[in-house]
Design a protein around this motif. Sequence first.
Motif, PDB file in Angstrom:
ATOM      1  N   THR A 165      -2.894  13.316  -0.715  1.00 29.02           N
ATOM      2  CA  THR A 165      -4.212  13.007  -0.160  1.00 29.02           C
ATOM      3  C   THR A 165      -5.076  14.244   0.034  1.00 29.02           C
ATOM      4  O   THR A 165      -6.298  14.146   0.063  1.00 29.02           O
ATOM      5  N   ALA A 215      -5.104   6.167  -1.198  1.00 31.33           N
ATOM      6  CA  ALA A 215      -4.025   5.985  -0.225  1.00 31.33           C
ATOM      7  C   ALA A 215      -4.416   4.937   0.816  1.00 31.33           C
ATOM      8  O   ALA A 215      -5.585   4.815   1.195  1.00 31.33           O
ATOM      9  N   HIS A 216      -3.421   4.158   1.256  1.00 29.04           N
ATOM     10  CA  HIS A 216      -3.553   3.170   2.328  1.00 29.04           C
ATOM     11  C   HIS A 216      -4.403   1.958   1.936  1.00 29.04           C
ATOM     12  O   HIS A 216      -4.782   1.165   2.808  1.00 29.04           O
ATOM     13  N   ARG A 242       0.847  -1.191   0.000  1.00 30.63           N
ATOM     14  CA  ARG A 242       0.000   0.000   0.000  1.00 30.63           C
ATOM     15  C   ARG A 242       0.882   1.240   0.000  1.00 30.63           C
ATOM     16  O   ARG A 242       2.083   1.178   0.267  1.00 30.63           O
ATOM     17  N   HIS A 243       0.262   2.393  -0.313  1.00 33.41           N
ATOM     18  CA  HIS A 243       0.985   3.657  -0.427  1.00 33.41           C
ATOM     19  C   HIS A 243       0.363   4.696   0.500  1.00 33.41           C
ATOM     20  O   HIS A 243      -0.841   4.655   0.803  1.00 33.41           O
ATOM     21  N   ASP A 244       1.175   5.666   0.899  1.00 34.39           N
ATOM     22  CA  ASP A 244       0.683   6.763   1.736  1.00 34.39           C
ATOM     23  C   ASP A 244      -0.046   7.815   0.921  1.00 34.39           C
ATOM     24  O   ASP A 244      -0.751   8.658   1.478  1.00 34.39           O
ATOM     25  N   GLN A 245       0.127   7.796  -0.407  1.00 35.48           N
ATOM     26  CA  GLN A 245      -0.561   8.732  -1.277  1.00 35.48           C
ATOM     27  C   GLN A 245      -1.483   7.978  -2.227  1.00 35.48           C
ATOM     28  O   GLN A 245      -1.379   6.765  -2.384  1.00 35.48           O
TER      29      GLN A 245
END
Length: 245
Positions: A74, A53-54, A18-21
């Motif tokens: 985000t 994101a996430h 997963r990614h933070d953005q």
Amino acid sequence: MSHNRHEHLPGQHIARHRHDQHQMLYVSAGVLAVRTDHGAWVAGARRAVWTPAHTWHEHRVYGHTTVHTLDFPTESAPLSDDRPTVIAVPPLLRELLIASTEPGLTAPELGRLRAVINDRLRRADVTPLQLPRARDARLVHVCRLVLDDLSRPRTVAWLAREAGISERHLGRLFRDEFKSTYPQWRTSARVFQAMIDLTSGATVTETAHRCGWSTTSAFVDVFTRVMGQTPGTYRSRGTDDGPTA
């Protein structure tokens, strides 16, 4: 905001992550199947996948594939941030996505490209082709029976008997979880698999048989209606079409 272009070999698997953005994933050549806890999507030359994101997701590559990824902050998302989405990619957006992942872009160049991309994404058509993930154990079993051999036309009556429930109850499960009927879901499943088979080199006739159409012409009609192009055109673009920008 990062932007990348990657070449992948057939059969390659990108493990769950997963990614933070937010991330936009576009495939200019080949096919990429994207799977999340919500379901599965196919990214190809005419469709891109938006992953908020996430969101945990994984990828599998079919055919020699060129993947373009763009991250979005985000706080300024041009698309929904609640679940993955498939969007149609018209020619202008396609060229913008490819151009934005070129190596050596200066910050001002990338900024101008990203501004137009954001504008086009806000106007993008959301496309419905996806395979939602079943949660009820009986529906999971039914879907697996169908997907394990799409060449066999499984009826609702046969599937209901295999699941130990009534036809009415099975129909309710499809409506409650997938917001569609069993025939609608099966059509999406067959087109989904057909995209993968065509990109992997199968002929139109072979794909029609593998995915359960009684005739090649029936397959061509359904695929063209759903995808906006014939299977033959999709096959040639999926196996040969590379970046042009």
